[in-house]
Enzyme design. Sequence first.
Site, short mmCIF file in Angstrom:
data_model
loop_
_atom_site.label_atom_id
_atom_site.label_comp_id
_atom_site.label_asym_id
_atom_site.label_seq_id
_atom_site.Cartn_x
_atom_site.Cartn_y
_atom_site.Cartn_z
CG ASP A 67 71.12 -53.56 -17.47
OD1 ASP A 67 70.62 -52.59 -16.73
OD2 ASP A 67 71.91 -54.54 -16.78
CG ASN A 136 75.23 -65.20 -13.53
OD1 ASN A 136 75.54 -64.08 -13.33
ND2 ASN A 136 74.74 -65.67 -14.58
CG HIS A 138 74.78 -60.92 -13.95
ND1 HIS A 138 74.00 -62.02 -14.21
CD2 HIS A 138 74.36 -59.83 -13.58
CE1 HIS A 138 72.90 -61.29 -13.51
NE2 HIS A 138 73.48 -60.19 -12.89
CD GLU A 143 73.61 -63.48 -17.84
OE1 GLU A 143 74.30 -63.63 -16.84
OE2 GLU A 143 72.36 -63.15 -17.84
C1 F6R Z 1 71.14 -53.97 -13.05
C2 F6R Z 1 72.06 -54.70 -13.56
C3 F6R Z 1 72.65 -56.21 -12.94
C4 F6R Z 1 72.36 -56.19 -11.25
C5 F6R Z 1 72.89 -57.66 -10.80
C6 F6R Z 1 72.64 -57.59 -9.61
O1 F6R Z 1 71.18 -52.74 -14.03
O2 F6R Z 1 72.83 -54.66 -14.48
O3 F6R Z 1 73.90 -56.91 -13.44
O4 F6R Z 1 73.26 -55.35 -10.89
O5 F6R Z 1 71.90 -58.70 -11.50
O6 F6R Z 1 71.38 -57.53 -8.90
P1 F6R Z 1 70.80 -57.37 -7.65
O7 F6R Z 1 71.25 -55.91 -7.09
O8 F6R Z 1 69.39 -57.41 -7.62
O9 F6R Z 1 71.23 -58.59 -6.75
#
Ligand code: F6R
Length: 240
Positions: A67, A136, A138, A143
């Site tokens: 992303d 959450n 995702h 989301e």
């Molecule tokens: C990052 C991404 C997100 C993260 C998720 C967990 O490229 O796509 O889905 O993997 O938000 O984030 P952290 O690792 O910071 O807890």
Amino acid sequence: MRIYRAKDFSDMSRKAANILSAQVILNPQCILGLATGASPIGVYQQLIEWYQKGDIDFSEVKTMNLDEYRGLAAGNKHSYRYFMNQYFFGEINIHPENTYMPNGLEMDAEKECRRYEDLIYRLGGIDMQLLGLGHNGHIGFNEPGAAFEADTHGVALSPSTREANRRFFDGEEAPREAYTMGIKTIMRARRIVVIVSGESKAEIVQKAFLGPITPEVPGSVLQLHNNVTLVGDEAALRLI
Ligand code: F6R
């Protein structure tokens, strides 16, 4: 699904790095799907260390990130491109032209998402996708409520995700939109490695991997994939 239980963040990072490194050693021309965020930083550090020791070679590897924020240029220090250059690409012998991400500066969402999805297809698909899990549920920026059948698309970020990302923005406002591989794109990866660390992830890990498969918990779709490895530390895996 295979689960590897690690003692702590650094043990989790080493275990996950071992899996990615095995993929690169077995197929030096593989396509790795990569993630940003806090979870993979230790994995990247470990891979850099092994690269520096001469144990792993990225010269033929291609990467596709999950992303990117819409509206942020590669040189913006909050962009995911910047993050990847800083934490990984700049420290290994990967060719910059082999590192792909959605282009945050292309404001035509439909055009950019089609380009990215086509590119993944033309390159032959992702061999191994590294994923973090949002609080959450995702994955990527898919989301709660995201359609399981969506491929790469533009999204409006939920308040909870923007709040979680605020730590990276030094008080500045976090972007409201992003481009992300869709659930369908992620599910097409041949192998998936999910990394989770810390007590704050324990409940969502339980929901995603033991709870019902539902768009309300996007990560729960991974229960339907036939090659998922979950690597977590004790705190994050406490409830499973
Ligand atoms: C990052 C991404 C997100 C993260 C998720 C967990 O490229 O796509 O889905 O993997 O938000 O984030 P952290 O690792 O910071 O807890």
